[in-house]
Design a protein around this motif. Sequence first.
Motif, PDB file in Angstrom:
ATOM      1  N   THR A 141       2.469   1.156  -4.290  1.00 11.72           N
ATOM      2  CA  THR A 141       3.873   0.236  -3.046  1.00 11.72           C
ATOM      3  C   THR A 141       4.271  -0.735  -4.056  1.00 11.72           C
ATOM      4  O   THR A 141       4.190  -0.925  -5.484  1.00 11.72           O
ATOM      5  CB  THR A 141       3.048  -1.133  -2.533  1.00 11.72           C
ATOM      6  OG1 THR A 141       2.334  -2.620  -3.157  1.00 11.72           O
ATOM      7  CG2 THR A 141       2.541  -0.147  -1.217  1.00 11.72           C
TER       8      THR A 141
ATOM      9  N   SER B 112       1.413   9.141  -3.070  1.00 11.68           N
ATOM     10  CA  SER B 112       0.001   9.593  -1.440  1.00 11.68           C
ATOM     11  C   SER B 112      -0.772  10.371  -2.513  1.00 11.68           C
ATOM     12  O   SER B 112      -2.573  10.670  -2.110  1.00 11.68           O
ATOM     13  CB  SER B 112       0.857  10.384  -1.120  1.00 11.68           C
ATOM     14  OG  SER B 112       0.952  11.970  -1.694  1.00 11.68           O
TER      15      SER B 112
ATOM     16  N   PHE C  82       5.777   2.883  -0.190  1.00 12.45           N
ATOM     17  CA  PHE C  82       4.882   3.340  -0.101  1.00 12.45           C
ATOM     18  C   PHE C  82       5.853   4.930  -1.664  1.00 12.45           C
ATOM     19  O   PHE C  82       6.862   5.598  -1.000  1.00 12.45           O
ATOM     20  CB  PHE C  82       4.250   4.317   0.768  1.00 12.45           C
ATOM     21  CG  PHE C  82       3.019   3.275   1.207  1.00 12.45           C
ATOM     22  CD1 PHE C  82       2.275   3.000   0.351  1.00 12.45           C
ATOM     23  CD2 PHE C  82       3.665   2.743   2.066  1.00 12.45           C
ATOM     24  CE1 PHE C  82       1.038   2.695   0.407  1.00 12.45           C
ATOM     25  CE2 PHE C  82       2.627   1.699   2.497  1.00 12.45           C
ATOM     26  CZ  PHE C  82       1.641   1.415   1.822  1.00 12.45           C
TER      27      PHE C  82
END
Length: 286
Positions: A108, A127, A124
Amino acid sequence: TVDLSGDNVPFWTQGSYYGIGMTTFEPTMGITSSDNLYMSSYGNGPAGSTAIVQCTGLIGMTDLSDYSCVNVYDPISPVPNSNDPYVYVDKWTDRIMKFDMHALAGMTVEWSDNDGTSWSPPTFATSYSVQDHQTIGSSPYPALAHPTTWVFCVNGNWAAPLCSTSFDGGLTWSPEVPGAPLDCNSGGLSAHIEGAENGNFYRGNVGCNGSGYSIYRSTDGGFTWTEHPLPTEASGTADTWNFEEAQVTIDDSNNVHAMWMGSDNMPYYSYSRDDGESWSEAMMLA
């Protein structure tokens, strides 16, 4: 030519250590143009979040009473503490960027444009499932929605570092891409990334296929990287796990400066005046 005369004469440095009442883990720091210093502090923010400690009065300090250090990260909904927080100050815009790397749940990003008085909502940035050893840098590479482009790279347990780019100041991030040529096999660990005034990004890494040290350069905002081997023929390279990184920095004239550990465990330095295409003869610094 080695020149240790005049302003280049080495001298012993003296420093003093002062406790600020907070412990931390792998701290990072940056300084804004208002002479405030910021550093990350593991778990010392509100609700156990990552604190961003602002220290004022450090420039010109002559007495302990001249400075103070306090947490300035206090949003309505603080991001949970991460295992490896990171703070970076953009030297072109003074934006303070706070990265919280939740190793198995992405990363984040939050930022402040007013010396920590207020913070953006979190976005964000990644991933992928495994990450560590992040490094973040910025440069005035052409961006559509912000004066500077941001790039960060992590060790994703892959054949090269994995890098992601933001062209809008951290609001959105590109998919992660290899931080080295695809056939390089340079390993995932990377020294700290640095951005240059001319828009280039640089970072140090083991050379392709494990040969010596190299500086890797991106001229397109971190999407592709080229290898630029350092002159390690005379120095060799250190044979220990934590000396695999070559450190790099860039001055205001876009000259590139690199330092690495030789096989004798001594520090070596070289510079480039052509964006890493060629390097000066290595000089041992110690």
